[in-house]
Design a protein around this motif. Structure first.
Motif, PDB file in Angstrom:
ATOM      1  N   ALA A 128      69.850 102.692 110.868  1.00 45.28           N
ATOM      2  CA  ALA A 128      69.409 103.690 109.886  1.00 45.28           C
ATOM      3  C   ALA A 128      68.079 104.307 110.286  1.00 45.28           C
ATOM      4  CB  ALA A 128      69.304 103.047 108.504  1.00 45.28           C
ATOM      5  N   VAL A 129      67.139 103.490 110.701  1.00 47.38           N
ATOM      6  CA  VAL A 129      65.807 103.997 111.033  1.00 47.38           C
ATOM      7  C   VAL A 129      65.832 104.830 112.317  1.00 47.38           C
ATOM      8  CG1 VAL A 129      63.487 103.284 111.775  1.00 47.38           C
ATOM      9  CG2 VAL A 129      64.559 102.195 109.803  1.00 47.38           C
ATOM     10  N   VAL A 130      66.472 104.332 113.347  1.00 45.62           N
ATOM     11  CA  VAL A 130      66.451 105.013 114.640  1.00 45.62           C
ATOM     12  C   VAL A 130      67.285 106.289 114.636  1.00 45.62           C
ATOM     13  CG1 VAL A 130      67.101 104.811 117.077  1.00 45.62           C
ATOM     14  CG2 VAL A 130      65.929 102.923 115.932  1.00 45.62           C
ATOM     15  N   TYR A 160      61.868 106.567 109.402  1.00 44.36           N
ATOM     16  CA  TYR A 160      60.611 105.817 109.505  1.00 44.36           C
ATOM     17  C   TYR A 160      59.365 106.618 109.186  1.00 44.36           C
ATOM     18  CZ  TYR A 160      59.969 108.081 114.002  1.00 44.36           C
ATOM     19  OH  TYR A 160      59.822 109.006 114.985  1.00 44.36           O
ATOM     20  N   ASN A 161      59.403 107.909 109.125  1.00 44.60           N
ATOM     21  CA  ASN A 161      58.173 108.688 109.001  1.00 44.60           C
ATOM     22  C   ASN A 161      58.248 109.691 107.848  1.00 44.60           C
ATOM     23  OD1 ASN A 161      55.629 109.505 109.601  1.00 44.60           O
ATOM     24  ND2 ASN A 161      56.194 110.746 111.358  1.00 44.60           N
ATOM     25  N   SER A 201      58.474 102.312 112.726  1.00 44.78           N
ATOM     26  CA  SER A 201      59.881 101.900 112.714  1.00 44.78           C
ATOM     27  C   SER A 201      60.020 100.427 112.356  1.00 44.78           C
ATOM     28  CB  SER A 201      60.531 102.154 114.072  1.00 44.78           C
ATOM     29  OG  SER A 201      60.612 103.533 114.311  1.00 44.78           O
ATOM     30  N   THR A 202      59.165  99.596 112.927  1.00 41.12           N
ATOM     31  CA  THR A 202      59.223  98.158 112.644  1.00 41.12           C
ATOM     32  C   THR A 202      58.979  97.883 111.170  1.00 41.12           C
ATOM     33  OG1 THR A 202      58.442  97.699 114.877  1.00 41.12           O
ATOM     34  CG2 THR A 202      58.260  95.920 113.272  1.00 41.12           C
ATOM     35  N   LEU A 203      57.979  98.516 110.583  1.00 41.65           N
ATOM     36  CA  LEU A 203      57.697  98.335 109.160  1.00 41.65           C
ATOM     37  C   LEU A 203      58.853  98.844 108.292  1.00 41.65           C
ATOM     38  CD1 LEU A 203      53.911  99.264 108.947  1.00 41.65           C
ATOM     39  CD2 LEU A 203      54.950  96.980 108.781  1.00 41.65           C
ATOM     40  N   SER A 204      59.466  99.942 108.717  1.00 40.06           N
ATOM     41  CA  SER A 204      60.610 100.470 107.973  1.00 40.06           C
ATOM     42  C   SER A 204      61.784  99.501 107.997  1.00 40.06           C
ATOM     43  CB  SER A 204      61.040 101.821 108.537  1.00 40.06           C
ATOM     44  OG  SER A 204      60.041 102.777 108.337  1.00 40.06           O
ATOM     45  N   ILE A 244      61.678  96.248 108.436  1.00 35.95           N
ATOM     46  CA  ILE A 244      61.327  95.105 107.601  1.00 35.95           C
ATOM     47  C   ILE A 244      61.478  95.435 106.124  1.00 35.95           C
ATOM     48  CG2 ILE A 244      59.393  93.636 106.877  1.00 35.95           C
ATOM     49  CD1 ILE A 244      58.444  93.750 109.845  1.00 35.95           C
ATOM     50  N   ALA A 245      61.037  96.623 105.734  1.00 39.54           N
ATOM     51  CA  ALA A 245      61.144  97.023 104.324  1.00 39.54           C
ATOM     52  C   ALA A 245      62.591  97.151 103.877  1.00 39.54           C
ATOM     53  CB  ALA A 245      60.396  98.352 104.118  1.00 39.54           C
ATOM     54  N   ILE A 246      63.449  97.655 104.746  1.00 35.08           N
ATOM     55  CA  ILE A 246      64.856  97.817 104.386  1.00 35.08           C
ATOM     56  C   ILE A 246      65.540  96.464 104.239  1.00 35.08           C
ATOM     57  CG2 ILE A 246      67.110  98.610 105.243  1.00 35.08           C
ATOM     58  CD1 ILE A 246      65.587 100.992 106.486  1.00 35.08           C
ATOM     59  N   VAL A 247      65.262  95.556 105.162  1.00 33.53           N
ATOM     60  CA  VAL A 247      65.882  94.234 105.121  1.00 33.53           C
ATOM     61  C   VAL A 247      65.318  93.451 103.960  1.00 33.53           C
ATOM     62  CG1 VAL A 247      66.160  92.035 106.329  1.00 33.53           C
ATOM     63  CG2 VAL A 247      66.427  94.174 107.573  1.00 33.53           C
TER      64      VAL A 247
END
Length: 135
Positions: free
Chosen positions: A108-110, A115-116, A127-130, A132-135
């Protein structure tokens, strides 16, 4: 207005099919007894989450999303639906379920550019924070 109609139709279809599934679940043996792993104290229907995925697939062609990105929505949702369904049947390990959730979030993010949208955070932190937030 079209989005509201699609949302309400999808909501109604999900409720209707879930109601039907709850009636059919005992007849097809899709019932889970309480265990130490679950949070329920009485037998409950399992496998009904697949209905959300099927309604999603039916609604997707009516969205305003560009058709070229539909594959990313379907791939992420399919990963979650299949692993959720298999978990209902086989009680998959937490690590496998978490891995699949991270993979779906990464798709989803990539591929959907999620992510932005609030803060301009530099990559790969955004992207990493996104994910983590989704999971």
């Amino acid at each position: 207005m079209q989005n509201a109609i699609l949302a309400l139709t999808s909501f109604g279809a999900t409720l209707g099919f879930l109601g039907l599934y709850l009636v059919l679940a005992p007849k097809i043996g899709a019932i889970a007894a309480p265990t130490g792993r679950g949070s329920h104290s009485t037998p409950v229907a399992t496998g009904g989450g697949i209905i959300f995925f099927l309604v999603f697939l039916c609604a997707l062609p009516f969205t305003a999303t560009a058709a070229s990105s539909h594959w990313a929505y379907v791939a992420a949702a399919a990963l979650l639906a299949v692993v959720g369904w298999l978990d209902d049947i086989f009680q998959l390990p937490l690590t496998l379920r978490l891995f699949v959730q991270v993979a779906a979030a990464a798709i989803a993010v990539v591929f959907l550019g999620g992510y932005n949208f609030l803060l301009p955070i530099p990559e790969p932190v955004g992207s990493t924070l996104s994910i983590i937030a989704i999971v």
